[in-house]
Design a protein around this motif. Structure first.
Motif, PDB file in Angstrom:
ATOM      1  N   VAL A 189       0.820  -1.084   0.139  1.00 15.91           N
ATOM      2  CA  VAL A 189       0.175  -0.001  -0.016  1.00 15.91           C
ATOM      3  C   VAL A 189       0.861   1.111  -0.206  1.00 15.91           C
ATOM      4  O   VAL A 189       0.351   2.227  -0.648  1.00 15.91           O
ATOM      5  CB  VAL A 189      -0.888   0.012   1.190  1.00 15.91           C
ATOM      6  N   ASN A 190       2.039   1.298   0.853  1.00 16.20           N
ATOM      7  CA  ASN A 190       2.928   2.448   0.900  1.00 16.20           C
ATOM      8  C   ASN A 190       3.466   2.729  -0.427  1.00 16.20           C
ATOM      9  O   ASN A 190       3.715   3.863  -0.816  1.00 16.20           O
ATOM     10  CB  ASN A 190       3.916   2.101   1.978  1.00 16.20           C
ATOM     11  N   ALA A 245     -11.947  -9.545  -5.978  1.00  9.04           N
ATOM     12  CA  ALA A 245     -11.730 -10.679  -5.518  1.00  9.04           C
ATOM     13  C   ALA A 245     -10.362 -11.107  -4.814  1.00  9.04           C
ATOM     14  O   ALA A 245     -10.401 -11.772  -3.735  1.00  9.04           O
ATOM     15  CB  ALA A 245     -11.966 -11.938  -6.255  1.00  9.04           C
ATOM     16  N   ASP A 246      -9.346 -10.177  -5.217  1.00  8.74           N
ATOM     17  CA  ASP A 246      -8.176 -10.281  -4.535  1.00  8.74           C
ATOM     18  C   ASP A 246      -7.758  -8.892  -4.131  1.00  8.74           C
ATOM     19  O   ASP A 246      -8.075  -7.799  -4.662  1.00  8.74           O
ATOM     20  CB  ASP A 246      -7.166 -10.644  -5.922  1.00  8.74           C
ATOM     21  N   LEU A 247      -7.317  -8.928  -2.705  1.00  9.74           N
ATOM     22  CA  LEU A 247      -7.052  -7.573  -2.312  1.00  9.74           C
ATOM     23  C   LEU A 247      -5.809  -6.961  -2.786  1.00  9.74           C
ATOM     24  O   LEU A 247      -5.960  -5.655  -2.827  1.00  9.74           O
ATOM     25  CB  LEU A 247      -6.388  -8.008  -0.609  1.00  9.74           C
ATOM     26  N   TYR A 248      -4.962  -7.484  -3.331  1.00 10.26           N
ATOM     27  CA  TYR A 248      -3.948  -6.847  -3.983  1.00 10.26           C
ATOM     28  C   TYR A 248      -4.335  -6.057  -5.231  1.00 10.26           C
ATOM     29  O   TYR A 248      -4.147  -5.016  -5.764  1.00 10.26           O
ATOM     30  CB  TYR A 248      -2.530  -7.512  -4.256  1.00 10.26           C
ATOM     31  N   ALA A 249      -5.428  -6.711  -5.886  1.00  9.56           N
ATOM     32  CA  ALA A 249      -6.126  -6.322  -7.348  1.00  9.56           C
ATOM     33  C   ALA A 249      -6.828  -4.975  -6.851  1.00  9.56           C
ATOM     34  O   ALA A 249      -6.927  -4.036  -7.527  1.00  9.56           O
ATOM     35  CB  ALA A 249      -6.788  -7.178  -8.118  1.00  9.56           C
ATOM     36  N   ALA A 250      -7.528  -5.317  -5.716  1.00 12.39           N
ATOM     37  CA  ALA A 250      -8.368  -3.962  -5.242  1.00 12.39           C
ATOM     38  C   ALA A 250      -7.528  -2.814  -4.821  1.00 12.39           C
ATOM     39  O   ALA A 250      -7.929  -1.664  -5.055  1.00 12.39           O
ATOM     40  CB  ALA A 250      -9.189  -4.485  -3.858  1.00 12.39           C
ATOM     41  N   ILE A 251      -6.417  -3.051  -4.217  1.00 12.19           N
ATOM     42  CA  ILE A 251      -5.243  -2.007  -3.832  1.00 12.19           C
ATOM     43  C   ILE A 251      -4.789  -1.336  -5.119  1.00 12.19           C
ATOM     44  O   ILE A 251      -4.691  -0.040  -5.226  1.00 12.19           O
ATOM     45  CB  ILE A 251      -4.153  -2.565  -2.984  1.00 12.19           C
TER      46      ILE A 251
END
Length: 108
Positions: free
Chosen positions: A20-21, A68-74
């Motif tokens: 995220v950073n 569906a994926d947290l990294y894709a949402a980020i």
């Protein structure tokens, strides 16, 4: 700049915090007047949600993204935030008129 990352029903690991950073550093390099950033990562059954509120002087920019994926949402959240920051920066710098140097001379 203050950065707050919280997780609802998900543990914020150092890997997620670093990811995220790095994504937010890409966005913030466009605009220096960022006071604080708060990121909320949440998980509800099969959907992952990432929300961010960016506090700048005179405005708060809010963006959310689901995947569906947290990294894709980020990733999606960072792209949306990048577009919003560039739009705000352009609107903030535009004074509604051209300079005299760029105007066509008028014939009398």
């Amino acid at each position: 700049m203050n950065l707050t990352i919280t997780g609802h029903h998900v543990e914020v690991t150092p890997a997620i915090r670093e990811y995220v950073n790095t994504k937010l550093d890409r966005v913030i390099r466009h605009f220096d007047n960022v006071t604080s950033v708060s990121v909320i990562l949440s998980v509800e059954k099969l959907r992952q949600k990432a929300e961010v509120t960016l506090h700048v002087r005179g405005k708060d920019i809010y963006v959310e993204s689901e995947d569906a994926d947290l990294y894709a949402a980020i990733d999606s959240m960072a792209d949306k935030l990048d577009r919003q920051v560039l739009k705000y920066k352009a609107k903030n710098n535009d004074h509604g008129h051209d300079t005299l140097k760029h105007q066509q001379p008028t014939e009398l």
